[in-house]
Design a protein around this motif. Sequence first.
Motif, PDB file in Angstrom:
ATOM      1  N   GLY A  48      -1.045  -5.030  -8.434  1.00  0.00           N
ATOM      2  CA  GLY A  48      -1.347  -3.767  -7.896  1.00  0.00           C
ATOM      3  C   GLY A  48       0.377  -3.306  -7.399  1.00  0.00           C
ATOM      4  N   GLY A  49       0.269  -2.180  -6.693  1.00  0.00           N
ATOM      5  CA  GLY A  49       1.660  -1.726  -5.813  1.00  0.00           C
ATOM      6  C   GLY A  49       2.644  -1.244  -7.550  1.00  0.00           C
ATOM      7  N   LYS A  50       4.093  -0.671  -6.982  1.00  0.00           N
ATOM      8  CA  LYS A  50       5.078  -0.692  -8.056  1.00  0.00           C
ATOM      9  C   LYS A  50       4.874  -1.405  -9.283  1.00  0.00           C
ATOM     10  CE  LYS A  50       9.698   1.497  -7.659  1.00  0.00           C
ATOM     11  NZ  LYS A  50      10.708   1.355  -7.329  1.00  0.00           N
ATOM     12  N   ALA A  51       4.807  -0.595 -10.185  1.00  0.00           N
ATOM     13  CA  ALA A  51       4.698  -0.593 -11.584  1.00  0.00           C
ATOM     14  C   ALA A  51       6.238  -0.674 -12.053  1.00  0.00           C
ATOM     15  CB  ALA A  51       3.773   0.247 -12.354  1.00  0.00           C
ATOM     16  N   ALA A  76       3.415  11.913  -9.510  1.00  0.00           N
ATOM     17  CA  ALA A  76       3.114  10.891 -10.910  1.00  0.00           C
ATOM     18  C   ALA A  76       3.945   9.289 -10.427  1.00  0.00           C
ATOM     19  CB  ALA A  76       3.717  11.178 -12.337  1.00  0.00           C
ATOM     20  N   GLN A  77       5.225   9.938  -9.590  1.00  0.00           N
ATOM     21  CA  GLN A  77       5.839   8.448  -8.920  1.00  0.00           C
ATOM     22  C   GLN A  77       5.498   8.058  -7.818  1.00  0.00           C
ATOM     23  OE1 GLN A  77      10.746   9.720  -8.659  1.00  0.00           O
ATOM     24  NE2 GLN A  77       9.984  11.407  -9.926  1.00  0.00           N
ATOM     25  N   ASP A  78       4.729   8.399  -7.215  1.00  0.00           N
ATOM     26  CA  ASP A  78       3.795   7.771  -5.716  1.00  0.00           C
ATOM     27  C   ASP A  78       2.533   7.015  -6.508  1.00  0.00           C
ATOM     28  OD1 ASP A  78       3.482   7.496  -2.778  1.00  0.00           O
ATOM     29  OD2 ASP A  78       1.635   9.057  -3.946  1.00  0.00           O
ATOM     30  N   LEU A  79       1.599   7.561  -7.563  1.00  0.00           N
ATOM     31  CA  LEU A  79       1.038   7.363  -8.704  1.00  0.00           C
ATOM     32  C   LEU A  79       2.031   5.248  -8.981  1.00  0.00           C
ATOM     33  CD1 LEU A  79      -0.460   9.518 -10.103  1.00  0.00           C
ATOM     34  CD2 LEU A  79      -1.269   8.751  -7.814  1.00  0.00           C
ATOM     35  N   ILE A  80       3.124   5.524 -10.078  1.00  0.00           N
ATOM     36  CA  ILE A  80       3.390   4.443 -10.417  1.00  0.00           C
ATOM     37  C   ILE A  80       4.442   3.423  -9.243  1.00  0.00           C
ATOM     38  CG2 ILE A  80       5.529   3.531 -11.158  1.00  0.00           C
ATOM     39  CD1 ILE A  80       3.903   4.345 -13.869  1.00  0.00           C
ATOM     40  N   ASN A  81       3.976   3.943  -7.671  1.00  0.00           N
ATOM     41  CA  ASN A  81       4.827   3.201  -7.021  1.00  0.00           C
ATOM     42  C   ASN A  81       3.542   2.410  -6.275  1.00  0.00           C
ATOM     43  OD1 ASN A  81       8.024   3.645  -6.969  1.00  0.00           O
ATOM     44  ND2 ASN A  81       7.483   5.403  -5.905  1.00  0.00           N
ATOM     45  N   ASN A  82       2.342   3.056  -5.803  1.00  0.00           N
ATOM     46  CA  ASN A  82       1.116   2.393  -5.747  1.00  0.00           C
ATOM     47  C   ASN A  82      -0.373   2.317  -6.214  1.00  0.00           C
ATOM     48  OD1 ASN A  82       2.183   2.868  -2.761  1.00  0.00           O
ATOM     49  ND2 ASN A  82       2.982   4.283  -3.826  1.00  0.00           N
ATOM     50  N   THR A  83      -0.215   1.850  -7.376  1.00  0.00           N
ATOM     51  CA  THR A  83      -1.152   1.570  -8.337  1.00  0.00           C
ATOM     52  C   THR A  83      -2.141   0.272  -7.779  1.00  0.00           C
ATOM     53  OG1 THR A  83      -0.276  -0.808  -9.433  1.00  0.00           O
ATOM     54  CG2 THR A  83       0.670   1.447 -10.298  1.00  0.00           C
TER      55      THR A  83
END
Length: 225
Positions: A48-51, A76-83
């Motif tokens: 979880g969290g940042k990929a 999209a960057q927010d999604l990557i940083n909060n998976t």
Amino acid sequence: MNILFVLTSHDQLGETGKKTGFWVEEFAAPYYTLLDKGAKITLATPKGGKAPIDPSSDTEDASTEDTKRFDNDAHAQDLINNTHKLAEMNPTDFDAVFYPGGHGPLWDLANDAHSITLIETFNKLGKPVSFVCHAPAALKSVKGTNGESIVKGKNVTGFTNSEEKAVGLVDVVPFLVEDMLQENGGQYSKKEDWAEHAVKDGNLITGQNPASSKLVAEMLFESLQ
């Protein structure tokens, strides 16, 4: 059309002291291909969290129209940083799953129990499971409905031994994708290094390298029609 993207949490390139992660283009091209066709996309990783982004993929040389779009896409960057955490994902909530590559999956997704169960469940439900480049590493220990390797007797592809040699990491990676797929009984095919190549066999879709990521996404979309 709900699609789950599963990315790596692993950011160490073996014992080299260098960083790895997921390959930006292999996320961005399928993400925008499917998003622009109306897909709702959810991102998950083992931790979880940042990929982690592989720094080698985040350079001018590796940039494409899709990676440039990602660089300017705050959402999209927010999604990557909060998976989301992979363990909390339920395959019944999604129509398909897609795994971007990068070297990271060789270390974590290849052995992750939650990932293995997730792919097996998607497969039992007859939903598309798709992978590009190094991401077929996640199939290493996955069983099909018959109890044998999910790739046994299936037409598959993935990052080639010669491509791994070209990037100088044959002696760094824990295993070679091409070798693993063949050892598990896959009917492996490839084109020349860095050429676009993807294959679909039933609900299993695999792509050879970064150049193949958009083709995998298009095959995935067609499978859902």
